[in-house]
Design an enzyme around this catalytic site. Structure first.
Site, PDB file in Angstrom:
ATOM      1  N   ALA A 155      10.047   0.298  -3.039  1.00 51.33           N
ATOM      2  CA  ALA A 155      10.774   0.382  -4.304  1.00 51.33           C
ATOM      3  C   ALA A 155      10.776   1.819  -4.823  1.00 51.33           C
ATOM      4  CB  ALA A 155      10.189  -0.596  -5.312  1.00 51.33           C
ATOM      5  N   CYS A 156      10.446   2.010  -6.102  1.00 51.62           N
ATOM      6  CA  CYS A 156      10.564   3.330  -6.717  1.00 51.62           C
ATOM      7  C   CYS A 156       9.562   4.349  -6.177  1.00 51.62           C
ATOM      8  CB  CYS A 156      10.412   3.213  -8.229  1.00 51.62           C
ATOM      9  SG  CYS A 156      11.786   2.348  -9.029  1.00 51.62           S
ATOM     10  N   SER A 157       8.560   3.911  -5.446  1.00 55.56           N
ATOM     11  CA  SER A 157       7.579   4.833  -4.865  1.00 55.56           C
ATOM     12  C   SER A 157       7.901   5.192  -3.420  1.00 55.56           C
ATOM     13  CB  SER A 157       6.178   4.210  -4.938  1.00 55.56           C
ATOM     14  OG  SER A 157       5.774   4.017  -6.278  1.00 55.56           O
ATOM     15  N   SER A 333      13.524   5.717  -6.167  1.00 53.19           N
ATOM     16  CA  SER A 333      12.590   6.607  -5.471  1.00 53.19           C
ATOM     17  C   SER A 333      13.009   8.070  -5.511  1.00 53.19           C
ATOM     18  CB  SER A 333      12.467   6.167  -4.010  1.00 53.19           C
ATOM     19  OG  SER A 333      13.660   6.416  -3.295  1.00 53.19           O
TER      20      SER A 333
END
Length: 372
Positions: A155-157, A333
């Protein structure tokens, strides 16, 4: 053990933008259509009426002023409210690979490298447009790169996790040069018909080139990286390959797009991220006051302000914690990499900074870098 150095970055920015005013006008027109079509059920109390959005609400909630998207017309059509992206044949490059290639070529040009110099490609993003073949392998082919490639989704990481994976392989000698690329077409997973989140995301692609230091490279030495995860349902998307096997699986259901419990996310994620970063710095022997800049995940201005204060122990000075979300919105990300790419050229040798991303999972990744 080799040392890993970031030698180039690239940012592909779509040509179309949507301002808050345009987004609000479209959403409010959709809300009016919905309320008119469901007037009887709303009057009976069976269906909740849609409230209007506003520019003031969006800016206060997020700090976002506009966003870049791959298709503006479909998103702003009150009868549609999602992008219109043409179906490509299997013989054409996919849209994610296409925008990724642009960002990769920028990163390669910055470092005076060519695609054939690369022996690892990691496509790290919050969504992939297909299950297989891997998007990363398609990018590898378009670049003319050798070695191997694989997709990664945290996901966002995803970007910081991808940087750690690439840096670890460079350190152990299994690869020489790697591209970590983050093509984020988040307009495709956003529910544009939900007032609480319709303003959050934008589209972009970023790329980070990482090499061995021994190759006479200049750039940012990766001093240390740390990743952590902790399961939570507070950010979730239930779309997946088993969807058609379930009752009403292909119906237009809200849980098949991005969903979040925003207040719970803030309450749970921000302490987790602050603790992670401070522990990472302590383990690396870096004091918060040693950091010249924080390049943070660009989800929400309030989140970044909170994290900046927790890490530095004070309000960040201008330039210490640059935000780009006012222009790009949340790009999943890619956000911290956009901030790094656009706000790192003024670093002098020895200057230290921190790249940090966090989000669904929960997940958090941090990378300490030093200009060499």
């Amino acid at each position: 053990m080799q040392q890993a150095v970031i030698t180039g970055t690239g940012v592909f920015t779509p040509p179309q933008t949507i301002t808050n005013a345009e987004l609000v006008e479209s959403f409010n027109a959709y809300a009016d259509l919905f309320n008119a079509e469901n007037a009887a059920a709303i009057a009976a109390g069976d269906v909740a009426a849609k409230d209007h959005s506003s520019v003031e609400f969006i800016l206060k909630a997020s700090g976002i002023e506009q966003r870049y998207v791959m298709d503006k017309d479909g998103v702003l059509d009150p009868a549609r409210m999602y992008p219109r992206l043409r179906q490509r044949s299997d013989d054409e490059p996919g849209i994610m690979a296409e925008i990724a290639l642009d960002a990769c070529n920028q990163a390669l040009e910055m470092a005076s490298r060519k695609g054939e110099d690369i022996d690892l490609v990691i496509c790290a993003a919050s969504n992939m447009e297909r299950a297989y073949p891997a998007i990363s392998i398609e990018i590898q082919k378009l670049l003319g790169a050798g070695g191997f490639a694989f997709d990664m989704n945290v996901a966002c990481s995803s970007a910081t996790f991808g940087i750690q994976a690439a840096a670890d392989m460079i350190r152990t000698g299994s690869v020489r040069r790697a591209l970590v690329v983050n093509p984020e077409i988040t307009s495709g997973h956003l529910e544009w018909r939900d007032r609480d989140c319709h303003f959050i995301f934008g589209d972009v692609a970023t790329a980070t080139l990482i090499e061995r230091r021994e190759d006479d490279t200049q750039g940012f030495l990766i001093r240390s990286s740390r990743c952590a995860t902790e399961f939570s349902n507070n950010i979730r998307n239930n779309n997946g390959f088993l969807r058609r096997t379930r009752p009403d699986g292909v119906a237009d259901r809200r849980d098949m797009q991005f969903m979040q419990e925003g207040r719970k996310v803030f309450k749970e994620v921000m302490p987790m991220v602050a603790q992670h970063v401070l522990a990472h710095l302590a383990e690396t022997g870096v004091k918060p006051e040693d950091l010249r800049r924080l390049w943070l995940h660009q989800a929400n201005k309030t989140m970044n302000d909170f994290l900046g204060r927790k890490v530095l122990g004070r309000d960040p000075e201008p330039g210490e914690q640059p935000n780009i979300l006012q222009d790009y919105a949340n790009t999943s990300s890619a956000g911290s990499i956009i901030a790094f790419a656009k706000h790192s050229n003024d670093f002098a040798p020895g200057d230290l900074g921190l790249i940090c991303s966090f989000g669904a999972g929960y997940s958090v990744g941090s990378v300490v870098v030093e200009r060499i």
